[in-house]
Design an enzyme around this catalytic site. Structure first.
Site, PDB file in Angstrom:
ATOM      1  N   LYS A   8      -5.239   1.044 -19.855  1.00  0.00           N
ATOM      2  CA  LYS A   8      -4.966   2.467 -20.034  1.00  0.00           C
ATOM      3  C   LYS A   8      -4.018   2.635 -21.223  1.00  0.00           C
ATOM      4  CE  LYS A   8      -3.791   6.638 -17.434  1.00  0.00           C
ATOM      5  NZ  LYS A   8      -3.406   7.214 -16.121  1.00  0.00           N
TER       6      LYS A   8
ATOM      7  N   ARG B 266      -9.987  20.037  -0.283  1.00  0.00           N
ATOM      8  CA  ARG B 266     -10.724  18.853   0.147  1.00  0.00           C
ATOM      9  C   ARG B 266     -10.302  18.391   1.537  1.00  0.00           C
ATOM     10  NH1 ARG B 266     -12.168  15.820  -5.178  1.00  0.00           N
ATOM     11  NH2 ARG B 266     -12.251  13.993  -3.851  1.00  0.00           N
TER      12      ARG B 266
ATOM     13  N   GLU C  96      -7.235  13.154   0.333  1.00  0.00           N
ATOM     14  CA  GLU C  96      -6.602  14.352   0.886  1.00  0.00           C
ATOM     15  C   GLU C  96      -6.900  14.522   2.376  1.00  0.00           C
ATOM     16  OE1 GLU C  96      -7.221  14.876  -3.495  1.00  0.00           O
ATOM     17  OE2 GLU C  96      -8.534  14.314  -1.836  1.00  0.00           O
TER      18      GLU C  96
END
Length: 611
Positions: free
Chosen positions: A272, A385, A357
């Protein structure tokens, strides 16, 4: 290796020839490393102009080039999960010169968007959806007899979401020609949490060594034993791991997999922030950046006030120091929700459950069953969600859980996938739920305290960014449930009252003063201050509700229902977000588009009063 963000557009002659992937496929493989360097330089420049997601895009430059080089896009479908990986994809698919305006209202969206480009085959503002969508596309190709392919490029953070494994479980029972690419950079927004992250680190990333990975008779890298067991148990053919920055390896492996049959899994190891030293050293801090300021912006005084997320984090730490029962839960949003200090000070009471979630809410329910005091910090759109769990596991059982709902209303540049437009509407219909809408920093802390002390499910919703500068009290007192506050009383001749719900109070003040309205900060959507509403209805002719939430089913609808139930003979006007999705841009710009700026509100209310 880049060390600073460029303020001037770099020289990118090869990249400037690529207006769509067909142009890319005309190049020789030997030209691609140079193109990758130009693409990375241009990405650094463009994000410096606009701000936005940063590290993830730098990490997939070579993977993006290889995918578009090998696959016949857009006939073959690429799905980026989550979509903040897609900036290089946007550059290569006709949006190069528009990218410096990404996240602006006149520029590209920050995530893939089907209406923006035929190369954006699926919108992915939220995570863990790509494998389900790609499987659906692959099955459709199978039914239609097409030789088209679907590819899900899923970040390892997104792999922690349950939907990813639900889709892989289903794919095992099909013969769909599906490729799942795991972009393994050991990060989502922050460091990955949980058993999957541990598994990847222990068995897969540690097995990755360019010089030592074994090869089969065809020269392909192979893995055996535990490294591939997880994915092979799900009936995927595991391939890898391979270096996600080695273009020759990527093109060779993707070329082979483009012809392979059935569900395939390719494990790609990337860095990253690749190519920008500060981002490689601090991938969390450089997940996203703000734009380089102009000289005028650099000299401008900073906005007063404290960020609501920091305010929440301070309250959380203070409360935890006073109550050993408090536990805090986040679905992979510890930095964004202001929980870094809490995680450091109270690690044994901090649960980052990764991008899950649904699990976060039921975990809170289980903790509450055993007399813990769970506080769930969650963004408004991510709470969507976990809606079933909120109803079934928390509210139905009347469990003592506090939801700190961040990013309510129009969040700005991230656009409709992240706007908190619907939470009041979908929360308000749930019984047993206290719903609070603080107007400023001081009220936010008092209402957090109110919700924490309430022996049942409660929600406090607050916006992104800074408040207007209302300093919280050091020892905030809770507010009695349903108690509003009257901030202004209109003159005798004026018969209209403005009922404010939430963080638009500074605008509401301006409107009320200009039109000489009674102004009431309602604070609570559930329960409503019905006694105060009855008083207002008795000596006003018009009640105007104001909220940064969908009008349909929102706080204004609650007032309408009260008026109908109690047979009030009073006119009502609801102001909020109309029945449409609102795009991306600066928050003030979006509020103006939505008619929630002071000037527009004054005009609309004045016309209604005079009608």
């Amino acid at each position: 290796m880049h060390r600073t963000l460029p303020s001037c557009r770099p020289d990118t002659p090869l990249l400037d020839r690529i207006d769509d992937p067909a142009d890319l496929r005309q190049l020789q493989p030997s030209q691609l490393p140079e193109l990758a360097e130009q693409l990375r330089s241009y990405l650094l420049y463009s994000v410096a102009q606009s701000g936005g997601h940063f590290g993830a895009g730098l990490g997939v430059v070579e993977l993006t080039l290889a995918l578009h080089y090998v696959y016949n896009t857009p006939e073959d479908s690429l799905i980026w999960d989550v979509g903040h990986q897609s900036y290089p994809h946007k550059i290569l698919t006709g949006r190069r010169e528009q990218l410096p305006r990404i996240r602006h209202s006149d520029g590209p969206a920050p995530f893939p968007k089907r209406h923006e480009s035929r190369y954006d085959c699926f919108g992915t503002g939220h995570s863990s959806t790509s494998i389900s969508a790609a499987l659906g596309m692959a099955l459709a190709h199978q039914l239609q007899g097409d030789d088209k392919r679907a590819v899900a490029i899923i970040g390892d953070g997104a792999m922690t979401g349950g939907m990813a494994f639900e889709a892989m479980n289903h794919a095992a029972h099909t013969s769909a020609d599906l490729l799942v690419i795991l972009n393994d950079n050991d990060m989502s927004i922050s460091a990955n949490e949980g058993g999957l992250a541990t598994y990847l680190a222990k068995h897969l990333r540690n097995a990755f060594d360019i010089d030592q990975v074994s090869r089969d008779g065809n020269g392909h890298r192979t893995e055996s034993g535990t490294a591939a067991a997880l994915f092979e148990a799900l009936e995927f053919s595991y391939n890898g791991p391979i270096d996600g920055h080695d273009l020759d390896a990527l093109i060779g492996e993707l070329g082979r997999l483009r012809q392979a049959k059935g569900p395939q899994f390719l494990h790609v190891v990337t860095t990253k922030g690749k190519g920008f030293e500060p981002a490689e050293q601090d991938p969390v801090g450089y997940h996203a950046i703000t734009k380089l300021p102009s000289p005028q912006e650099a000299e401008a005084p900073s906005q007063p006030g404290i960020k609501y997320s920091a305010l929440f984090g301070d309250w959380l730490c203070q409360q935890a120091s006073q109550d050993q029962r408090l536990v805090a839960i986040t679905p992979a949003m510890s930095e964004g929700s202001g929980m870094v200090e809490f995680a450091q000070r109270f690690p044994e009471r901090f649960y980052d459950v990764a991008i899950a979630e649904q699990h976060a809410l039921t975990l809170a329910a289980g903790l509450a069953c055993q007399q813990a005091k769970p506080v769930v910090a969650i963004y408004s759109t991510f709470l969507q969600r976990g809606y079933d769990q909120l109803i079934h596991d928390i509210a139905l059982q009347q469990l003592d859980v506090l939801l700190a709902i961040d990013r309510s209303g129009l969040v700005g540049e991230d656009g409709p996938t992240h706007h908190g437009s619907f939470d009041l509407s979908f929360l308000r219909c749930i019984p047993e739920l206290v719903i609070m809408t603080p107007a400023d920093e001081a009220e936010t802390v008092r209402l957090l305290q109110t919700g924490y002390q309430h022996p049942g499910p409660a929600c406090v919703r607050y916006p992104r960014g800074k408040g207007p500068g209302a300093t919280p009290a050091p020892n905030p007192e809770p507010i009695p449930l349903g108690q509003s506050r009257t901030l202004r009383t209109a003159g005798a001749s004026n018969k209209a009252a403005l009922l404010n719900f939430g963080h638009l109070l500074p605008t509401a003040r301006e409107v009320a003063e200009t039109l000489d309205l009674t102004l009431v900060d309602m604070r609570f959507v559930a329960p409503l201050d019905e006694a105060r509403l009855a008083e207002l209805a008795s000596d006003h002719q018009l009640l105007v509700t104001l909220e940064e939430n969908a009008i349909a089913g929102g706080a204004g609808s609650a007032v309408n229902e009260w008026a109908a139930r109690t047979n009030q003979s009073i006119s009502l006007m609801n102001l909020g977000l109309e029945h449409q999705f609102i795009g991306h841009g600066q928050p003030d710009e979006l509020r103006q588009q939505a008619g929630l700026d002071a000037e527009t509100l004054i005009t609309r209310i004045q016309r209604r009063i005079e009608a």
